[in-house]
Design a protein around this motif. Structure first.
Motif, PDB file in Angstrom:
ATOM      1  N   ASP A 214       0.983  -1.005   0.117  1.00 54.50           N
ATOM      2  CA  ASP A 214      -0.631   0.352   0.295  1.00 54.50           C
ATOM      3  C   ASP A 214       0.840   1.724  -0.139  1.00 54.50           C
ATOM      4  O   ASP A 214       0.592   1.705  -0.788  1.00 54.50           O
ATOM      5  N   GLY A 215       1.985   1.532   1.063  1.00 53.38           N
ATOM      6  CA  GLY A 215       3.383   2.299   0.418  1.00 53.38           C
ATOM      7  C   GLY A 215       3.917   2.562  -0.137  1.00 53.38           C
ATOM      8  O   GLY A 215       3.745   3.229  -0.914  1.00 53.38           O
ATOM      9  N   ILE A 216       3.690   1.454  -1.000  1.00 54.23           N
ATOM     10  CA  ILE A 216       4.621   2.074  -2.522  1.00 54.23           C
ATOM     11  C   ILE A 216       3.774   2.317  -3.531  1.00 54.23           C
ATOM     12  O   ILE A 216       3.755   3.881  -4.127  1.00 54.23           O
ATOM     13  N   THR A 217       2.404   1.578  -3.126  1.00 49.97           N
ATOM     14  CA  THR A 217       1.252   2.227  -4.718  1.00 49.97           C
ATOM     15  C   THR A 217       1.266   3.775  -4.097  1.00 49.97           C
ATOM     16  O   THR A 217       0.600   5.031  -4.834  1.00 49.97           O
ATOM     17  N   LYS A 218       1.501   3.989  -2.697  1.00 48.80           N
ATOM     18  CA  LYS A 218       0.865   5.471  -2.601  1.00 48.80           C
ATOM     19  C   LYS A 218       1.707   6.481  -2.755  1.00 48.80           C
ATOM     20  O   LYS A 218       1.542   7.260  -3.368  1.00 48.80           O
ATOM     21  N   TYR A 219       2.859   5.907  -2.334  1.00 49.60           N
ATOM     22  CA  TYR A 219       3.752   6.590  -2.795  1.00 49.60           C
ATOM     23  C   TYR A 219       4.336   7.504  -4.358  1.00 49.60           C
ATOM     24  O   TYR A 219       5.030   8.354  -4.881  1.00 49.60           O
ATOM     25  N   TYR A 220       4.374   6.354  -4.979  1.00 51.03           N
ATOM     26  CA  TYR A 220       4.030   6.501  -6.422  1.00 51.03           C
ATOM     27  C   TYR A 220       3.086   7.316  -7.098  1.00 51.03           C
ATOM     28  O   TYR A 220       3.617   7.865  -7.890  1.00 51.03           O
ATOM     29  N   ASP A 221       1.794   7.150  -6.268  1.00 51.04           N
ATOM     30  CA  ASP A 221       0.997   8.383  -7.338  1.00 51.04           C
ATOM     31  C   ASP A 221       1.745   9.459  -6.743  1.00 51.04           C
ATOM     32  O   ASP A 221       0.886  10.361  -7.598  1.00 51.04           O
TER      33      ASP A 221
ATOM     34  N   THR B 122       3.571  14.869  -7.834  1.00 52.23           N
ATOM     35  CA  THR B 122       4.393  15.603  -7.401  1.00 52.23           C
ATOM     36  C   THR B 122       5.207  16.337  -9.385  1.00 52.23           C
ATOM     37  O   THR B 122       5.763  17.493  -9.823  1.00 52.23           O
ATOM     38  N   GLN B 123       6.115  14.937  -9.926  1.00 52.54           N
ATOM     39  CA  GLN B 123       6.725  15.988 -10.593  1.00 52.54           C
ATOM     40  C   GLN B 123       5.484  15.917 -12.192  1.00 52.54           C
ATOM     41  O   GLN B 123       6.403  17.134 -12.701  1.00 52.54           O
ATOM     42  N   PHE B 124       4.559  15.961 -12.951  1.00 52.37           N
ATOM     43  CA  PHE B 124       3.257  15.873 -13.923  1.00 52.37           C
ATOM     44  C   PHE B 124       2.836  17.287 -13.751  1.00 52.37           C
ATOM     45  O   PHE B 124       2.435  18.238 -14.855  1.00 52.37           O
TER      46      PHE B 124
ATOM     47  N   TRP C 121      11.791   6.705 -11.703  1.00 49.48           N
ATOM     48  CA  TRP C 121      10.164   6.545 -12.420  1.00 49.48           C
ATOM     49  C   TRP C 121       9.753   7.382 -12.372  1.00 49.48           C
ATOM     50  O   TRP C 121      10.143   8.100 -14.281  1.00 49.48           O
ATOM     51  N   ALA C 122       9.348   8.698 -11.910  1.00 46.59           N
ATOM     52  CA  ALA C 122       8.251   9.997 -12.310  1.00 46.59           C
ATOM     53  C   ALA C 122       9.188  10.711 -12.252  1.00 46.59           C
ATOM     54  O   ALA C 122       8.684  11.242 -13.491  1.00 46.59           O
TER      55      ALA C 122
END
Length: 223
Positions: free
Chosen positions: A90-97, A102-104, A209-210
Motif C-alpha cells: 500500500d505504501g509503495i502505490t501511495k508513494y508512486y502516486d 509531484t513531477q507532472f 521513474w517519475a
C-alpha cells in the motif's frame, strides 16, 4: 569444508547468471497490464536507464492542457507475505502516486478526472521482490513476493530488493494510448534475510521513474 565449497560454488554461479541477465524486462515477465506489448522496443530513459517503451509516432503533446494520474495498481493483485506485508504494498502505490503527481505538476496542472485535453497516466507496480544478495533474484511475473532462502553458513546475508512498473499514457479525448513504458529497478539493500521490506526501500526507484516520465514528456514537448 563442504559448506565453504558450496558457498563458493553458489557465488560463482550467481556471478555468471547476473552477468548474463538483461537489464530490460523480458517479454515472459510482462504482466498483462498493457494492451499491446508488440510495439515495445528497447530504449534508454532520459536518465540513461534501460526501458522497454513505445511513443506514438508524430504525437503532439501540446494538445494536453492538464494531466490526470490514475491511482497506481498492483497488477496482478498479490498476496502479501511476512517479508513484504500489505502495508509495504500500500505504501509503495501511495508513494508512486505522489511522485508522479509531484513531477507532472511541474509541466501541467493536475486534473481531477479524465476529459478532453487531459493526459491520463495509468501506472501499475507489476513486481516487488526481495532475494538474498549474491544469488539470482526472483523476478517472476506476476508479482514475486518471495525471498530466496540460503543457509547462513554461506555468509551471504544481505538482501537485494527489486521492483518493476508498467505504465500507459492515454489521450483523454478518446482514450487512445499515446505511449507505454515497462521498466524495473533496484531498491534499497536490506541488512539481512529477516528484515521486512518497507515502502521506504523503494522510494528512490519510484522517484527516478517519475522524474524520467516527466523528462520524456518535456522532450516531446520541445521537439
Amino acid at each position: 569444508m563442504k559448506l565453504k565449497s558450496l558457498a563458493v560454488s553458489l557465488c560463482l554461479t550467481s556471478l555468471m547468471l547476473s552477468g548474463c541477465a538483461s537489464k530490460y524486462v523480458a517479454p515472459e515477465q510482462y504482466s498483462g497490464f498493457l494492451k499491446d506489448y508488440s510495439v515495445l522496443k528497447e530504449d534508454k530513459s532520459p536518465s540513461g536507464a534501460p526501458v522497454m517503451r513505445w511513443i506514438k509516432p508524430g504525437i503532439d503533446v501540446s494538445q494536453f492542457t492538464s494531466v490526470y494520474v490514475e491511482p497506481s495498481q498492483l497488477f496482478p493483485q498479490p498476496q502479501p507475505t511476512e517479508k513484504i506485508p500489505q502495508s509495504t504494498l500500500d505504501g509503495i502505490t501511495k508513494y508512486y502516486d505522489q511522485a508522479l503527481q509531484t513531477q507532472f505538476s511541474k509541466a501541467l496542472p493536475l486534473a481531477s478526472a479524465p476529459g478532453p485535453g487531459v493526459l491520463i497516466v495509468r501506472p501499475a507496480i507489476t513486481a516487488v521482490s526481495a532475494s538474498t544478495k549474491g544469488l539470482q533474484p526472483y523476478e517472476v511475473i506476476p508479482i514475486a513476493l518471495i525471498a530466496a532462502g540460503v543457509s547462513t553458513a554461506t555468509g551471504i546475508r544481505d538482501q537485494d530488493t527489486s521492483i518493476a512498473t508498467e505504465a500507459a499514457f492515454l489521450n483523454g479525448n478518446d482514450g487512445t494510448v499515446v505511449a507505454q513504458v515497462v521498466r524495473k529497478g533496484a531498491g534499497t539493500e536490506l541488512d539481512n534475510s529477516s528484515q521486512v521490506m518497507t515502502a521506504n526501500d523503494a522510494k528512490a526507484v519510484l522517484d527516478g521513474w517519475a522524474q524520467d516520465m516527466l523528462k520524456s514528456f518535456e522532450q516531446l514537448k520541445h521537439k
